[in-house]
Motif scaffolding. Structure first.
Motif, short mmCIF file in Angstrom:
data_model
loop_
_atom_site.label_atom_id
_atom_site.label_comp_id
_atom_site.label_asym_id
_atom_site.label_seq_id
_atom_site.Cartn_x
_atom_site.Cartn_y
_atom_site.Cartn_z
N VAL A 170 159.54 30.61 -1.00
CA VAL A 170 158.45 30.44 -2.02
C VAL A 170 157.09 31.24 -1.04
N HIS A 185 162.73 28.58 -11.23
CA HIS A 185 163.04 29.42 -10.47
C HIS A 185 164.58 29.27 -10.12
N LEU A 193 161.77 36.57 -13.01
CA LEU A 193 161.21 36.14 -11.92
C LEU A 193 160.29 37.37 -11.71
N LEU A 205 158.25 34.28 -14.39
CA LEU A 205 157.10 32.97 -13.27
C LEU A 205 156.44 34.31 -12.53
N VAL A 216 157.92 34.98 -4.83
CA VAL A 216 159.47 34.96 -3.93
C VAL A 216 159.61 36.26 -2.94
#
Length: 990
Positions: A18, A39, A85, A89, A94
Motif C-alpha cells: 500500500v 484487502h 480492490l 477499496l 495498492v
C-alpha cells in the motif's frame, strides 16, 4: 495462511503493498484497520484462484508476496486483484509488481535471493493502483496481455537498469506519474563490501521508525550490527533527501568540538576560529534542504552528541538524524530501537555464507555451525570473525578454540556484559591466530584516525625490522580477507572497525610501539603536508585533503613535542590550501607555537613554516600584537627551497594590505611567473588586482586580472571565488567602479564556495553589486554567502552586507559590530576601507548619528594618509565629506566636497562616484535652478544607461524628490541634462 510449496526452479513473483500506508494509518486508523483486512481477503482469494501460493510469513507491513508456477497466472491474478480492490477499496492505493526468475528456497516455504529482491525494487518504482511487470515476465506472456513501455529504471542495488512495463487492461487506470528512479542525491555513505544476511524484519522496522521520527538511536552491544543496519537503511533511502545522506564516524572524537568537527568534515563545511562550530554546521544544514545524518559509534561521547543533536534538531527542521550507540542519548524526541542479535537461523546462514566465500569446498555440519553461533551469541561481527578462521581451521577446531578463549577472557572481566566478553574473545582469538607480521601491521594501523590509503599504511606500519613495505602490502590483503580491516572500493581506502582499532591500540601500547609508530605517522604527514603545494591546481584544494585532515591534525599535535621538525613541515603546508580549508583554530595554535620558538633545532624547516604561515596568519587572526616580537627568519630559509623563498616574498608583499605599496607583491608575481608556479602566480596577481581595485588604480587591476585569467586558462579553470579568491573579488569591484554592472554579474556564483577566507571578500563585492543594481538575485547570494560565522578580521562583514543590500528598505541593527570591524580594517587592511567607509557613514547618517559619521571619516582619513592618499581613498573621502555636510545643511561644504569628488572620480574613471558627486552637488543649493535640473537629469540618464538603481539611504529620497521638482519646474534645463554624457555633465558641473 498455510502455503503449498512451489517447486524450485523458475518462479513468477507477485508483490504488492500500500503506497503511503504509514500516513494512512496515522490519519485514518479505523478505516485502515477494516480496509487492510478486506484487502488481504481479496488478495488471498485471487492468489488462490489463479493457482498461486503465499509463502509463510513473507512480506512486511501491508505488503503481500505470492508465487506462481506460470507467469500468465501471476499477471492475471494481478489484474483481477486490482480490479476488485478498485471496486471495493477505491481509496486504498495498492501497487503491484510481477517478475520471473530463479527461486531460491529457504526451508520449505520461504524464498530468498535476487529474483524476489528485484521484484521488490520494481514495486518500489511504481505508484498506487498501478501494475508493473519486468522485461523477463513481459517477454514470457507477450500476446496474452497488453503493456505500455515505461522505459528503463535504475533499481537500488542492481547495476544494470531494468526495462519496466505497465499492464494496460481496459478495466484499469492508465495514467500515472513517471516511475520513481534512483535520485542522484549527494552522500558519503561507505560502500557495503558484503551482503546483509537476514535482518529483513529489523530493516523494515528501522525504516518505519526513521520515517516517523527525526531522531532515532540504534542501541545494542558492540558488534551486534547497529552500523550495518544503519548503512543498509541509509542506502535504501538514497535520493529521498535532497541535501544528501551523510555518514559521520565518531570513533576518534572525544569532545563537543571534535564531534562537531567530524560532522563538518563529512559535510565539507569549512570551520573558522572563534566561532561556534555547532552553529556553523547547523547553518549549513539549514541551507541544503532535507538531509540525513548517521552518527556512528557515539557511545563514548554521549553528552557531546546529545548537545549537538539537540542543537541541530532545534534549528534544522528538515534534518533527520540516526545514531548508533551502545546507550541512548536521553534527549527529547529520541526514538530508541535496540538491535537484537541474529536469530539462530540467520546466524547460521551468515556463518555459512561468509565461510563459503573464503573456502568454497567447505562441508558444514549443522550442529557444529549452530554451536559456534550460539557461543558467539548471534553477534554478527563475532560470527564474521569466526567464519574468517575457516580458511585455515576445521569447524570443530573453531568451536573448541572459542570455548577455550571464553574461559580465559571472562575470568578477568567480570564487569563486562556477556556479549562484550564474547566479542572481545573473538577479536583476541582472531588476533592471536595471525602471523607475527600480520599482528604487527594490524596494531600499527590503529594509529589512523580516518580511512587511509595502502601506501600510507606501508609507510607507517613498516618499521624496516619486523615488517617491510612488501610485508605490509601482503598483510593488509590478508587482514581484509579475515575481516579485520575494511576496504572501500569507492575511495580505495582502508579502515579498522572501531572495536578492532581499540583492541589493537592496546596491543600497540603493550608492545611499547606507540611512540615509534606515531613518530612514523607524524613523519608521513609531515611529508604529505609539504607535497600539498605541488598537488594544488592553482588555488583549488585536492579533494582527498578533506579526508586526511583528522590524521594531519593528529600528527601535528603529536609532533609539537615529539618531533618538532615534522610539526614545522605540517605548519608549512601551502598557505593557499591552509586558508581554503578554513580550520583556523589549528592555524592559531600553529602560529602561537611557531613564534614562541627560535628554530635552533631545525632552522631551515622553522623558517619555511614561518614563511608559509606568519604574516597572513597574523592578519587573518588579528594578532598584530605579535608583529613587534616576530622573530627574524628570512635569513634561515634554505637557498634551494624555492617554494619557501617565494612565499616569504609573498609575505612581504602581503603588507600592501596595510600600506598600499604593491612593489613587493609585484616582485612576488614576477618570481611566480619566472618559475611557472601557477599557484603562486594566481595568488600574487589576484592580490595585486584586489589591492589596486581598492586603491583605485584600475589600470593595474586590469593588467593583474589579465595575469590571473591567463594562468587559470592554463589550468582549464575559470575565475571564481574558489579558483582565485582575491581575483574574483577584484573583478567584481573593477566592473562596478566603472559602471559595467552587467559585466560584474558574469562573476555570480549561486553555489556557496569552499574557500573559507576570500568567500567573505567576494560576498562584500557582491553586496556592492547588489546595492548598485538593486538586483534581488545578487542581494540574495551576497546575504547567503555572508550568513555564516567569520574570523575576527571579518566579524562585521555580515552587518555591512546588511547595510549594502538594504537599499534603503530597512535599517541595519548591528552598526557597532561594523564600526569595530572597520577600525580593525584600518589597522590590518587599510586599503580595503575605501569600499566600506561610504556605506558605514551613510548608515550612521540615516540614523541621525552625525558624530559617529564624523568619527568614521576621521578614521578613514587617517588610514588613507598612511598610504599617501590613494586615488580611490581620496575620492571616497570627498564623498563622505559631502554626505556629512549635506546632513548638516552646510551648502558650501557640500558643494566643495561634491566638486572634489566629481574631479577625483572623473580622473580615476569611477563612474558610480561621478554620479554620486553630481547628485550631491545638485542637493547643495549652490547651483541655479536650471543648472540643478540639468545636473539631476544627466545623473538620471547615466543611472538608467548603466543600471545604477541603488540609492544611499541618507539622501537618496532627497535626490528623487529634487529630480521630480526640477523636471516640472525647469523643463529646459532638465532637457539639456538628458543630452549630456556623464563626462560632459561632470565637466559642466565643474
Amino acid at each position: 495462511m498455510t502455503a503449498v510449496r512451489v517447486p524450485a526452479g523458475t518462479v513468477t513473483f507477485l508483490l504488492t503493498d500500500v503506497e503511503g500506508s504509514t500516513q494512512l494509518w496515522s490519519a485514518e486508523p479505523e478505516r485502515m484497520r477494516h480496509g487492510i483486512s478486506k484487502h488481504y481477503e481479496i488478495l488471498e482469494e485471487v492468489i488462490a484462484g489463479h493457482g498461486g501460493v503465499r509463502p509463510v510469513e513473507q512480506g512486511e507491513g501491508d505488503s503481500v508476496v505470492a508465487a506462481f508456477s506460470r507467469p500468465s497466472d501471476a499477471v492475471a491474478a494481478a489484474i483481477d486483484a486490482q480490479v476488485r480492490l478498485l471496486a471495493a477499496l477505491h481509496w486504498l492505493p495498492v501497487r503491484m509488481a510481477v517478475h520471473t526468475g530463479e527461486a531460491i528456497l529457504r526451508g520449505d516455504q520461504n524464498y530468498v535471493g535476487p529474483s524476489i529482491i528485484a521484484c521488490a525494487r520494481i514495486r518500489a518504482c511504481a505508484h498506487g493502483r498501478q501494475i508493473v511487470v519486468s522485461d523477463a515476465t513481459a517477454a514470457l506472456v507477450a500476446g496474452r496481455f497488453t503493456f505500455a513501455d515505461l522505459g528503463r529504471v535504475h533499481l537500488k542495488g542492481i547495476v544494470e537498469p531494468e526495462r519496466v512495463w505497465q499492464v494496460t487492461d481496459p478495466t484499469l487506470p492508465f495514467t500515472f506519474p513517471p516511475l520513481r528512479g534512483l535520485d542522484e542525491a549527494p552522500h558519503n555513505l561507505p560502500a557495503a563490501v558484503t551482503s546483509l544476511v537476514g535482518r529483513t524484519d529489523e530493516l523494515a522496522q528501522v525504516h518505519a521508525i526513521v520515517d516517523r521520527n527525526r531522531l532515532t538511536t540504534l542501541t545494542g552491544a558492540g558488534g551486534c550490527g547497529k552500523t550495518r543496519l544503519a548503512l543498509a537503511m541509509a542506502t535504501d533511502t538514497l535520493g529521498k533527501f535532497a541535501g544528501g545522506s551523510w555518514w559521520i564516524e565518531l570513533a576518534t572524537a572525544s569532545t563537543d568540538d571534535q564531534v562537531a568537527n567530524a560532522i563538518a568534515v563529512a559535510l565539507r563545511v569549512p570551520l573558522v576560529a572563534g566561532t561556534d562550530p555547532v552553529g556553523q554546521v547547523a547553518h549549513h544544514l539549514g541551507q541544503i534542504g532535507s538531509a540525513m545524518l548517521i552518527l556512528d559509534n557515539a557511545e563514548h561521547v554521549l553528552d557531546a552528541v546529545a548537545r549537538i543533536v539537540s542543537a541541530i534538531l532545534g534549528s534544522c527542521p528538515a534534518v533527520t538524524i540516526v545514531v548508533t550507540s551502545r546507550e541512548s542519548l536521553g534527549v527529547a524526541g529520541e526514538e530508541v530501537w535496540r538491535t537484537p542479535s541474529l536469530t539462530a537461523a540467520e546466524a547460521a546462514t551468515l556463518f555459512v555464507e561468509r565461510a563459503t566465500s573464503i573456502r568454497s569446498d567447505l562441508v558444514f555440519d549443522d550442529a557444529v555451525v549452530m554451536a559456534i553461533c550460539q557461543r558467539l551469541d548471534g553477534i554478527p561481527l563475532a560470527i564474521e570473525l569466526a567464519a574468517a578462521r575457516a580458511r585455515s581451521l576445521p569447524l570443530d577446531r573453531i568451536a573448541s578454540e572459542l570455548s577455550n578463549v571464553f574461559r580465559v577472557l571472562t575470568g578477568g572481566a567480570r564487569t563486562a556484559v556477556a556479549r562484550q566478553q564474547t566479542l572481545l574473545a573473538s577479536i583476541a582469538w582472531s588476533h592471536d591466530l595471525l602471523s607475527p607480521i600480520e599482528q604487527a601491521v594490524l596494531r600499527r594501523l590503529s594509529v589512523f584516525q580516518a580511512p587511509f590509503h595502502l601506501e600510507t599504511a606501508e609507510a607507517i606500519a613498516a618499521d624496516g625490522a619486523t615488517a617491510l613495505a612488501d610485508d605490509v602490502l601482503d598483510a593488509v590483503a590478508h587482514l581484509v580477507d579475515k575481516s579485520l580491516v575494511q576496504f572501500d572500493p569507492v575511495t580505495a581506502r582502508y579502515r579498522l572497525l572501531e572495536t578492532v582499532r581499540q583492541y589493537c591500540s592496546d596491543r600497540l601500547r603493550d608492545e611499547s610501539e606507540t611512540e615509534s609508530t606515531r613518530d612514523r605517522h607524524a613523519a608521513f604527514y609531515g611529508r604529505y603536508a609539504q607535497q600539498i603545494g605541488s598537488r594544488l591546481r592553482g588555488m583549488v584544494v585536492p579533494d582527498d585533503l578533506w579526508l586526511d585532515l583528522p590524521d594531519l591534525f593528529a600528527a601535528l599535535r603529536w609532533a609539537y613535542n615529539a618531533s618538532p621538525i615534522d610539526a614545522y613541515r605540517i605548519c608549512s603546508m601551502n598557505r593557499m590550501a591552509r586558508l581554503a580549508i578554513g580550520y583556523l583554530d589549528e592555524l592559531a595554535e600553529q602560529l602561537e607555537w611557531l613564534v614562541a620558538r627560535d628554530g635552533h633545532d631545525a632552522p631551515a624547516q622553522w623558517a619555511a613554516a614561518m614563511a608559509h604561515l606568519s604574516q597572513e596568519a597574523i592578519t587573518i587572526l588579528d594578532r598584530f600584537d605579535l608583529l613587534a616580537d616576530l622573530p627574524s627568519f628570512a635569513s634561515f630559509i634554505d637557498p634551494d627551497d624555492a617554494d619557501s623563498r617565494y612565499w616569504q616574498l609573498y609575505s612581504e608583499g602581503f603588507a600592501a594590505l596595510r600600506t598600499g605599496d604593491t612593489r613587493s607583491m609585484q616582485a612576488a608575481l614576477d618570481a611566480g611567473e619566472a618559475r611557472r608556479d601557477a599557484t603562486g602566480a594566481v595568488a600574487s596577481a589576484s592580490f595585486l588586482a584586489q589591492v589596486s581595485a581598492w586603491t583605485g588604480r584600475l589600470d593595474l587591476t586590469e593588467s593583474s586580472l589579465a595575469h590571473v585569467t591567463t594562468y587559470l586558462s592554463d589550468l582549464d579553470q575559470t575565475l571564481t571565488c574558489d579558483t582565485s579568491g582575491f581575483g574574483h573579488c577584484a573583478a567584481i569591484y573593477y566592473a562596478v567602479w566603472q559602471g559595467r554592472l552587467d559585466e560584474a554579474r558574469t562573476f555570480l556564483q549561486p553555489e556557496l564556495p569552499n574557500n573559507a577566507f576570500t568567500l567573505f571578500l567576494s560576498a562584500l563585492a557582491l553586496a556592492w553589486l547588489g546595492f548598485a543594481s538593486s538586483d534581488d538575485e545578487v542581494i540574495s547570494i551576497a546575504q547567503r554567502w555572508i550568513d555564516r560565522p567569520a574570523p575576527r578580521i571579518q566579524s562585521g562583514a555580515a552587518a555591512l552586507v546588511a547595510i549594502m543590500t538594504s537599499t534603503g528598505k530597512r535599517r541595519p541593527t548591528d552598526l557597532a559590530s561594523v564600526r569595530s570591524w572597520f577600525e580593525t580594517l584600518c589597522r590590518a587592511a587599510a586599503t580595503s576601507t575605501s569600499a566600506f567607509a561610504a556605506p558605514l557613514t551613510a548608515a550612521y547618517l540615516a540614523e541621525g548619528d552625525v558624530p559617529s559619521a564624523h568619527a568614521v571619516a576621521a578614521d578613514f582619513r587617517a588610514a588613507s594618509s598612511t598610504m599617501n592618499d590613494p586615488p580611490m581613498h581620496l575620492a571616497v573621502h570627498h564623498q563622505i565629506t559631502a554626505m556629512i555636510a549635506h546632513t548638516e545643511a552646510d551648502c558650501i561644504g557640500t558643494a566643495t566636497a561634491a566638486r572634489q569628488l566629481i574631479a577625483a572620480a572623473s580622473a580615476g574613471g569611477y563612474v558610480l562616484l561621478q554620479i554620486d558627486g553630481l547628485e550631491l552637488l545638485a542637493l547643495s543649493g549652490a547651483l541655479s535652478a536650471e543648472d540643478t535640473a540639468a545636473i539631476l537629469s544627466a545623473a538620471q540618464s547615466s543611472r538608467h544607461r548603466i543600471g545604477y538603481h541603488g540609492r544611499w539611504p541618507n539622501y537618496g529620497a532627497a535626490v528623487v524628490s529634487a529630480k521630480e521638482i526640477s523636471r516640472r519646474s525647469q523643463p529646459v534645463g532638465f532637457s539639456h541634462g538628458q543630452s549630456l554624457l556623464l563626462n560632459d555633465a561632470c565637466s559642466f558641473a565643474l
